[in-house]
Write an enzyme that holds these catalytic residues in place. Structure first.
Site, PDB file in Angstrom:
ATOM      1  CB  SER A  22     -11.780 -10.520  11.582  1.00 46.76           C
ATOM      2  OG  SER A  22     -11.058 -10.594  12.796  1.00 46.76           O
ATOM      3  CE1 TYR A  66     -16.827 -11.907  14.200  1.00 41.57           C
ATOM      4  CE2 TYR A  66     -14.468 -12.132  14.544  1.00 41.57           C
ATOM      5  CZ  TYR A  66     -15.535 -11.419  14.061  1.00 41.57           C
ATOM      6  OH  TYR A  66     -15.326 -10.222  13.422  1.00 41.57           O
TER       7      TYR A  66
END
Length: 284
Positions: free
Chosen positions: A147, A160
């Site tokens: 990501s 995260y």
């Protein structure tokens, strides 16, 4: 130990020996589902790993297989079934992942551990199961779905982002270790994608009122950006391009991710900081 169930679409389907064999984790929806469909349509023999077979429907070219990245025996059994059926796994796409939203201070050790168990240790389990076959054949490709938060952390997504930072470090080290065996690692870094990962992200159980206003602004900003983001099919096209031979180690998955990667490397840190805070609703 009982072997995992699989569900092919067409029982009489035949497969060419020249077909590349692909295993995709977390293939029931989102980027994993789109990647499975895209590669199958391009002629790859795709095994879509899912925790529950009753959560998916038949798709041409995809053979669903039970695979829970949090269960080492499940991972080992699924990989064994695929290799028994096909003789190899040419490409592994580590896509399975979960998200967690909330202040770092409000995140319990159990919540952080559960997140890392999927996003980092889940990848490790599947890599450990697949690599022996790839090494023995002196050939293989592992695509790890990271990501932009793997290089640019965001507020209220600290754990995260940490898991994706860990994934990036693991991937880079691994690429050095396995390159001499003909195996390569590629990191694919999407920005916001129109899936349920962010909009349905788990919230931390603990609530700290001091963070409430900023957290609400940040969540609203994320939802707005996700609603306007490209569909997962666009990331799937990048997965296909990597499978076809685009093997640069770190690859932003879209134009926004490419811009953020450039800014992170070359823009003044203060400018990046202000831009990030605005993007997540922390400053007007």
């Amino acid at each position: 130990m009982q072997l995992p169930e699989t569900r092919p679409l067409v029982e009489t389907q035949t497969h060419s020996m020249e077909q590349k064999i692909v295993l995709i984790t977390g293939a029931s929806s989102g980027i994993g589902g789109a990647s499975a469909r895209t590669l199958a349509a391009a002629g790859y023999r795709v095994f879509g790993g899912v925790r529950r077979l009753d959560s998916v429907t038949s798709v041409p070219g995809i053979e669903w297989i039970q695979l829970d990245v949090q269960d080492e025996e499940s991972v080992a059994a699924a990989v064994r079934v695929i290799i028994e059926r096909t003789g190899r796994i040419d490409i592994l796409v580590n896509n399975a992942g979960v998200s967690l939203v909330g202040p770092v201070e409000a995140t319990s050790i159990a919540e952080a551990g559960a997140l890392f168990d999927v996003n980092v240790f889940g990848v490790l389990r599947v890599v450990r199961a697949v690599l022996p076959s790839m090494r023995s054949r002196r050939s293989g490709l592992i695509v790890n779905i990271s990501s932009v938060l793997g290089f640019l952390p965001a507020p209220f997504m600290g754990l995260y982002a940490s898991s994706k930072h860990a994934l990036e470090g693991l991937s880079e080290s691994l690429d050095h270790e396995v390159r001499s065996f003909g195996v390569r690692i590629v990191l694919l870094e999407p920005s916001f994608t129109n899936t349920n990962l962010d909009t349905n992200a788990t919230r931390t159980k603990a609530v700290i009122k001091d963070y409430a206003a900023a957290l609400a602004c940040s969540v609203d900003a994320v939802r707005q950006q996700v609603s306007n983001a490209p569909p997962p099919d666009e990331v799937a096209k990048k997965v296909l391009a990597i499978a076809e031979g685009t093997r640069q180690f770190r690859q932003p998955a879209d134009g926004r991710a490419k811009l953020l990667s450039f800014l992170r490397r070359f823009a003044p840190s203060g400018q990046v900081d202000k831009s990030l805070r605005r993007a997540f609703g922390l400053e007007a």
